[in-house]
Enzyme design. Structure first.
Site, short mmCIF file in Angstrom:
data_model
loop_
_atom_site.label_atom_id
_atom_site.label_comp_id
_atom_site.label_asym_id
_atom_site.label_seq_id
_atom_site.Cartn_x
_atom_site.Cartn_y
_atom_site.Cartn_z
CG LEU A 221 -2.95 8.74 4.49
CD1 LEU A 221 -3.19 7.24 4.43
CD2 LEU A 221 -1.64 9.06 5.19
NE ARG B 139 -8.50 4.17 -2.25
CZ ARG B 139 -7.84 3.93 -1.10
NH1 ARG B 139 -7.76 4.86 -0.19
NH2 ARG B 139 -7.27 2.76 -0.88
CE LYS C 203 -8.55 2.13 8.54
NZ LYS C 203 -7.54 1.12 8.17
N GLY D 87 -4.85 -2.33 4.98
CA GLY D 87 -6.21 -1.82 4.92
C GLY D 87 -6.76 -1.84 3.52
NE ARG E 161 -4.16 -8.64 0.37
CZ ARG E 161 -5.19 -7.81 0.56
NH1 ARG E 161 -6.39 -8.31 0.76
NH2 ARG E 161 -5.00 -6.50 0.55
NE ARG E 162 -0.09 -6.04 -5.57
CZ ARG E 162 -0.91 -5.37 -4.80
NH1 ARG E 162 -1.84 -6.02 -4.11
NH2 ARG E 162 -0.83 -4.06 -4.72
N GLY F 155 0.82 -1.20 0.00
CA GLY F 155 0.00 0.00 0.00
C GLY F 155 0.85 1.25 0.00
CE1 TYR G 299 -10.75 3.45 5.74
CE2 TYR G 299 -10.53 5.40 7.11
CZ TYR G 299 -9.97 4.42 6.32
OH TYR G 299 -8.61 4.40 6.13
#
Length: 241
Positions: free
Chosen positions: A166, A176, A143, A85, A46-47, A22, A139
């Site tokens: 961010l 997004r 958190k 996340g 995951r990758r 991320g 959200y």
């Protein structure tokens, strides 16, 4: 291994990073890999991450199934950086979001503690500004629930970072729309002057600074088991280095 509550520039650590692909996670990887205090760095992925930076020999990449995370992968580490996340849109539903964002994190934290039962541990989590366990909104509620769950585990040190909006260092793979509209404003002088935005690099640097006790205030100065850093503190800590 040495306790995170007695860190110094000579203390060596073995770190786990969860969420390394991320925006914040990539910056944390950079900060941790460049720090000589971390002699072993294990990424839960995951990758695979394409990493060509310094000290590559101390990195171990573990491709895992977070539904069946192997506790043995976490043994022999004393610091855990979690920037893991997702979003509801990426997850596909509120239920899937809660599973990925909250349950995977808290399960990994529990396994980290049980795998290193005799070691004083430091868990550092990148949360979000406005996190609140009883919020009406999904959200911030999730958190906040993660924060409360981590505190309940009573690590030797639990450090929670709540950045503002961010600012990524590279374009996201997944668009997004709301963020795309706000980003130009937050990336301008307005966002920085008001403290409404946070570069992901600043979050990563603050997490490293606190983990290694490099700032003016050190973990040894904190009596409580958990500490929460709001955006203003994150930016100040990042700028101290």
């Amino acid at each position: 291994m040495s306790s995170p509550t007695s860190v110094s520039s000579s203390v060596k650590h073995a770190a786990v990073i969860m969420g390394a692909t991320g925006a914040v996670g990539k910056a944390v990887v950079r900060e941790v890999m460049e720090a000589s205090n971390f002699t072993k760095v294990t990424l839960l992925l995951r990758r695979e991450l394409d990493y060509n930076g310094p000290n590559k020999e101390k990195m171990q990449q573990k491709i895992v199934d977070f539904d069946n995370l192997d506790e043995n992968l976490l043994a022999g580490h004393d610091v855990f950086f979690c920037t893991f996340g997702t979003t509801r849109a990426q997850a596909g539903s509120a239920e899937a979001f809660e599973k990925i964002d909250r349950d995977y994190v808290l399960n990994a934290a529990k396994l980290f503690k049980s795998a290193n039962a005799s070691t004083p541990l430091h868990f550092l989590y990148c949360s979000s500004g406005g996190a609140k366990a009883n919020s009406w909104f999904l959200y911030p509620r999730v958190k906040g629930q993660i924060e409360e769950g981590l505190k309940a585990l009573k690590f030797a040190q639990c450090s929670i970072f709540r950045p503002a909006f961010l600012l990524p260092e590279e374009k996201r793979n997944h668009s997004r729309m709301a963020e795309d509209l706000v980003h130009p404003i937050m990336n301008s002088g307005f966002g920085k002057w008001t403290g409404f935005s946070t570069p992901v690099g600043a979050v990563a640097r603050a997490m490293r600074v606190w983990a290694l006790g490099e700032g003016e205030v050190k973990p040894t100065d904190v009596k409580e088991l958990s500490r929460t850093f709001e955006n203003k503190e994150i930016l100040a800590m990042a700028e101290s280095q």
